[in-house]
Write a protein that holds these residues in place. Structure first.
Motif, mmCIF file in Angstrom:
data_model
loop_
_atom_site.group_PDB
_atom_site.id
_atom_site.type_symbol
_atom_site.label_atom_id
_atom_site.label_comp_id
_atom_site.label_asym_id
_atom_site.label_seq_id
_atom_site.Cartn_x
_atom_site.Cartn_y
_atom_site.Cartn_z
ATOM 1 N N ASP A 70 -36.069 7.053 33.893
ATOM 2 C CA ASP A 70 -37.111 6.738 34.980
ATOM 3 C C ASP A 70 -38.071 7.986 35.201
ATOM 4 O O ASP A 70 -37.843 8.922 34.686
ATOM 5 N N ASP A 109 -40.704 8.752 38.429
ATOM 6 C CA ASP A 109 -40.786 9.121 39.798
ATOM 7 C C ASP A 109 -39.342 9.662 40.260
ATOM 8 O O ASP A 109 -38.406 9.049 40.230
ATOM 9 N N ASN A 110 -39.254 10.942 40.401
ATOM 10 C CA ASN A 110 -38.026 11.430 41.393
ATOM 11 C C ASN A 110 -37.012 11.759 40.348
ATOM 12 O O ASN A 110 -35.954 11.885 40.906
ATOM 13 N N THR A 111 -37.113 11.549 38.877
ATOM 14 C CA THR A 111 -36.071 11.603 37.960
ATOM 15 C C THR A 111 -36.765 12.803 37.049
ATOM 16 O O THR A 111 -36.236 13.907 36.984
ATOM 17 N N ASP A 162 -31.676 7.494 36.190
ATOM 18 C CA ASP A 162 -32.477 7.017 37.138
ATOM 19 C C ASP A 162 -32.022 7.725 38.549
ATOM 20 O O ASP A 162 -30.702 7.895 38.488
ATOM 21 N N ASP A 163 -32.853 7.951 39.429
ATOM 22 C CA ASP A 163 -32.618 8.489 40.825
ATOM 23 C C ASP A 163 -31.982 7.359 41.750
ATOM 24 O O ASP A 163 -31.813 7.973 42.824
HETATM 25 MG MG LIG Z 1 -37.150 6.911 40.508
#
Ligand SMILES: [Mg+2]
Length: 202
Positions: free
Chosen positions: A6, A8-10, A153-154
């Motif tokens: 993933d 974003d934010n990962t 993934d987050d």
């Molecule tokens: Mg994400």
């Protein structure tokens, strides 16, 4: 191994950037930590949800270049690529922000990948293996089409979706340790990219 990631934010951490840009816009109290969720909650509690929504478009569209990778993320990709693993990015995001100027969020994310995920001037993940889909459903289809052995993934909702491929090993990236107690397979949770490297080598 085919490793799907993933975005974003990962791969990308926005914590410091959201805090910095929020401070440019509003006098944030000094005790608000450099954390995206804390900044979001401050705007929400102040009744400024629209400001928060517009701020996200601005960060992901106009200031994306200032975002940084999580510690260990680039090192992980370098050693995985050197070891012959196939890396891909599969993400979903809207093409334009919900509010404010119509930044092209896919283009901004691709530019970030081209600029930041490189080794000796060469892309760590070639553009044809970088997928920004529009919806969660399209993302799940892409994860299946990419034949990932592993997907990181987050968001538990992606990894636990009924359409998440049965033959892909889900790994939850959870750097703030929010989900370890609730995610159904605690041994599938990693707190850092270094931990991910250890988990995949074991
Ligand atoms: Mg994400």
């Amino acid at each position: 191994m085919r490793i799907g990631l993933d975005f974003d934010n990962t791969i990308v951490s926005y914590d410091a950037l959201f805090h910095k840009i929020a401070c440019e816009r509003a006098p944030l109290p000094l005790d608000i930590p450099k954390n995206k969720v804390a900044v979001r909650d401050w705007f929400r509690n102040a009744g400024r949800e629209d400001t928060w929504t517009e701020l996200q478009g601005y960060v992901y569209g106009a200031r994306m270049d200032e975002a940084v990778a999580y510690p260990g993320a680039i090192e992980f990709m370098r050693s995985a690529a050197r070891a012959g693993h196939i890396l891909g990015i599969v993400s979903h995001k809207t093409k334009h922000p919900f509010l404010g100027p119509k930044y092209d969020l896919h283009a901004a994310a691709r530019e970030w990948v081209e600029k930041h995920l490189i080794e000796e001037g060469k892309a760590l993940i070639p553009p044809e293996r970088v997928y920004f889909e529009l919806t969660k459903e399209e993302k799940l289809s892409r994860i299946a089409q990419f034949h990932c052995d592993v997907f990181v993934d987050d968001l538990p909702e992606i990894l636990m979706a009924p359409r998440f491929p049965a033959n892909t090993r889900p790994i939850l990236f959870d750097p703030e340790n929010n989900h370890a107690a609730t995610f159904p397979s605690p041994d599938a949770v990693v707190l850092s990219w270094d931990e991910l490297a250890v988990r995949l080598s074991g």
